[in-house]
Motif scaffolding. Structure first.
Motif, PDB file in Angstrom:
ATOM      1  N   LEU A   1       0.814  -1.210   0.000  1.00  0.00           N
ATOM      2  CA  LEU A   1       0.000   0.000   0.000  1.00  0.00           C
ATOM      3  C   LEU A   1       0.850   1.263   0.000  1.00  0.00           C
ATOM      4  CD1 LEU A   1      -2.959   1.100   0.273  1.00  0.00           C
ATOM      5  CD2 LEU A   1      -2.544   1.148   2.741  1.00  0.00           C
ATOM      6  N   THR A   2       1.952   1.264   0.731  1.00  0.00           N
ATOM      7  CA  THR A   2       2.752   2.479   0.908  1.00  0.00           C
ATOM      8  C   THR A   2       3.986   2.538   0.015  1.00  0.00           C
ATOM      9  OG1 THR A   2       3.988   1.447   2.738  1.00  0.00           O
ATOM     10  CG2 THR A   2       1.998   2.683   3.313  1.00  0.00           C
ATOM     11  N   MET A   3       4.207   1.515  -0.788  1.00  0.00           N
ATOM     12  CA  MET A   3       5.438   1.442  -1.574  1.00  0.00           C
ATOM     13  C   MET A   3       5.632   2.652  -2.485  1.00  0.00           C
ATOM     14  SD  MET A   3       8.201  -0.156  -2.281  1.00  0.00           S
ATOM     15  CE  MET A   3       8.027  -1.818  -1.645  1.00  0.00           C
ATOM     16  N   ALA A   4       4.583   3.074  -3.182  1.00  0.00           N
ATOM     17  CA  ALA A   4       4.730   4.180  -4.135  1.00  0.00           C
ATOM     18  C   ALA A   4       5.164   5.463  -3.438  1.00  0.00           C
ATOM     19  CB  ALA A   4       3.420   4.400  -4.886  1.00  0.00           C
ATOM     20  N   THR A   5       4.616   5.714  -2.246  1.00  0.00           N
ATOM     21  CA  THR A   5       4.995   6.916  -1.504  1.00  0.00           C
ATOM     22  C   THR A   5       6.403   6.786  -0.955  1.00  0.00           C
ATOM     23  OG1 THR A   5       2.682   7.261  -0.889  1.00  0.00           O
ATOM     24  CG2 THR A   5       4.329   8.470   0.361  1.00  0.00           C
ATOM     25  N   ILE A   6       6.723   5.636  -0.379  1.00  0.00           N
ATOM     26  CA  ILE A   6       8.060   5.418   0.168  1.00  0.00           C
ATOM     27  C   ILE A   6       9.117   5.548  -0.925  1.00  0.00           C
ATOM     28  CG2 ILE A   6       9.590   3.623   1.094  1.00  0.00           C
ATOM     29  CD1 ILE A   6       7.229   2.697   2.822  1.00  0.00           C
ATOM     30  N   GLU A   7       8.814   5.053  -2.099  1.00  0.00           N
ATOM     31  CA  GLU A   7       9.787   5.036  -3.193  1.00  0.00           C
ATOM     32  C   GLU A   7      10.186   6.444  -3.626  1.00  0.00           C
ATOM     33  OE1 GLU A   7      10.551   2.215  -7.076  1.00  0.00           O
ATOM     34  OE2 GLU A   7       8.500   2.608  -6.416  1.00  0.00           O
ATOM     35  N   ARG A   8       9.300   7.415  -3.429  1.00  0.00           N
ATOM     36  CA  ARG A   8       9.634   8.789  -3.809  1.00  0.00           C
ATOM     37  C   ARG A   8      10.761   9.351  -2.946  1.00  0.00           C
ATOM     38  NH1 ARG A   8       4.223  12.226  -3.796  1.00  0.00           N
ATOM     39  NH2 ARG A   8       3.526  10.698  -2.255  1.00  0.00           N
ATOM     40  N   ASP A   9      10.807   8.969  -1.669  1.00  0.00           N
ATOM     41  CA  ASP A   9      11.790   9.529  -0.743  1.00  0.00           C
ATOM     42  C   ASP A   9      12.959   8.602  -0.470  1.00  0.00           C
ATOM     43  OD1 ASP A   9      10.328  11.982  -0.075  1.00  0.00           O
ATOM     44  OD2 ASP A   9       8.886  10.619   0.832  1.00  0.00           O
ATOM     45  N   ARG A  10      12.685   7.305  -0.455  1.00  0.00           N
ATOM     46  CA  ARG A  10      13.719   6.349  -0.071  1.00  0.00           C
ATOM     47  C   ARG A  10      13.782   5.202  -1.096  1.00  0.00           C
ATOM     48  NH1 ARG A  10      14.761  10.214   2.397  1.00  0.00           N
ATOM     49  NH2 ARG A  10      14.812  10.496   4.668  1.00  0.00           N
ATOM     50  N   PRO A  11      14.115   5.512  -2.340  1.00  0.00           N
ATOM     51  CA  PRO A  11      14.166   4.438  -3.354  1.00  0.00           C
ATOM     52  C   PRO A  11      15.183   3.352  -3.016  1.00  0.00           C
ATOM     53  CG  PRO A  11      15.174   6.470  -4.184  1.00  0.00           C
ATOM     54  CD  PRO A  11      14.469   6.825  -2.908  1.00  0.00           C
ATOM     55  N   GLU A  12      16.200   3.728  -2.231  1.00  0.00           N
ATOM     56  CA  GLU A  12      17.229   2.753  -1.874  1.00  0.00           C
ATOM     57  C   GLU A  12      16.718   1.695  -0.893  1.00  0.00           C
ATOM     58  OE1 GLU A  12      17.405   5.960   1.242  1.00  0.00           O
ATOM     59  OE2 GLU A  12      17.091   5.848  -0.936  1.00  0.00           O
ATOM     60  N   ARG A  13      15.545   1.909  -0.274  1.00  0.00           N
ATOM     61  CA  ARG A  13      15.006   0.936   0.672  1.00  0.00           C
ATOM     62  C   ARG A  13      13.980   0.001   0.023  1.00  0.00           C
ATOM     63  NH1 ARG A  13      16.008   2.175   5.845  1.00  0.00           N
ATOM     64  NH2 ARG A  13      15.866  -0.089   6.019  1.00  0.00           N
ATOM     65  N   VAL A  14      13.665   0.237  -1.228  1.00  0.00           N
ATOM     66  CA  VAL A  14      12.633  -0.565  -1.890  1.00  0.00           C
ATOM     67  C   VAL A  14      13.024  -2.036  -1.946  1.00  0.00           C
ATOM     68  CG1 VAL A  14      11.513  -1.007  -4.113  1.00  0.00           C
ATOM     69  CG2 VAL A  14      11.649   1.325  -3.218  1.00  0.00           C
ATOM     70  N   ALA A  15      14.273  -2.322  -2.307  1.00  0.00           N
ATOM     71  CA  ALA A  15      14.715  -3.710  -2.430  1.00  0.00           C
ATOM     72  C   ALA A  15      14.568  -4.458  -1.104  1.00  0.00           C
ATOM     73  CB  ALA A  15      16.164  -3.757  -2.917  1.00  0.00           C
ATOM     74  N   ALA A  16      14.915  -3.796   0.008  1.00  0.00           N
ATOM     75  CA  ALA A  16      14.806  -4.449   1.317  1.00  0.00           C
ATOM     76  C   ALA A  16      13.354  -4.733   1.660  1.00  0.00           C
ATOM     77  CB  ALA A  16      15.446  -3.566   2.382  1.00  0.00           C
ATOM     78  N   LEU A  17      12.458  -3.803   1.361  1.00  0.00           N
ATOM     79  CA  LEU A  17      11.038  -4.017   1.652  1.00  0.00           C
ATOM     80  C   LEU A  17      10.469  -5.140   0.792  1.00  0.00           C
ATOM     81  CD1 LEU A  17       9.888  -0.309   1.995  1.00  0.00           C
ATOM     82  CD2 LEU A  17       9.824  -2.038   3.800  1.00  0.00           C
TER      83      LEU A  17
END
Length: 220
Positions: free
Chosen positions: A169-185
């Motif tokens: 649900l929150t991936m798109a918003t998180i990706e705007r600020d912390r794209p480097e954390r997407v892989a871990a999530l």
């Protein structure tokens, strides 16, 4: 004993229904007559619906000072709730409006609420509270980033279907600020059909965003 409990439950349901009806009246009236809508909001006994009604009135009030006062009142009501999760989630409603009109003051409240949320021992309830804050700040990068950091940390501590749902649900918003954390999530998300479908949607979205390269080869 069972009969007394049933009576209490029915009475509570009636109070909630009455409060919901008043909130809807205040919301409908706010754009035409914010003062009358404010009077209705003040009559709501249930904190949840009173805060929502006050915010609807604040968004329509023409005077900036009075608008700020209504939002402060809404935040004070939310702060009166005992449960951390509910306090933070309800506070997110006035903060959504405050982020647009008073971003500096909103930033101070967000810092305070992040400390409150950190004291929630139940990871899923903490994650839900932080999700509400993230939604409230989604249009404001400077306000959103610290919330995203707290939410990422909480999501990576938890496990289960509900945590996975919050990641999606929150991936798109998180990706705007912390794209480097997407892989871990994504790695933390449980395996299965939902993850495969989510990854496939992301792949298709990435393909759709790629620029179309025109064929410039000379025709024969």
């Amino acid at each position: 004993m069972a009969a007394d409990e049933l009576k209490r439950n029915l009475a509570a349901e009636r109070r909630r229904a009455e409060a919901l009806a008043l909130r809807k009246r205040a919301e409908r009236l706010a754009s035409r007559d914010p003062r009358a809508a404010w009077e209705i909001a003040r009559a709501i006994g249930e904190p949840w619906y009173r805060v929502q009604a006050l915010c609807a009135v604040a968004e329509q009030w023409p005077d900036a000072g009075r608008r700020a006062g209504l939002l402060d009142e809404a935040l004070r009501i939310a702060d009166g709730l005992d449960e951390i999760n509910r306090r933070v989630v309800l506070s997110a409603r006035p903060l959504r409006t405050m982020a647009q009109t008073q971003p500096d003051i909103a930033a101070a409240h967000i810092a305070r609420l992040l400390k409150i949320a950190a004291a929630e021992p139940h990871r899923l309830r903490r994650a839900h509270a932080l999700k509400a804050l993230l939604a409230a700040t989604s249009a404001h990068a400077s306000l959103r980033a610290p919330v995203a950091d707290a939410l990422i940390a909480t999501l990576l501590e938890g496990r289960g279907d509900r945590i996975d749902w919050l990641i999606r649900l929150t991936m798109a918003t998180i990706e705007r600020d912390r794209p480097e954390r997407v892989a871990a999530l994504l790695a933390h998300h449980g395996e299965g059909r939902r993850k495969r479908r989510f990854l496939e949607r992301r792949r298709l979205d990435d393909e759709a965003r790629k620029p179309v390269v025109a064929d410039t080869a000379p025709s024969r």
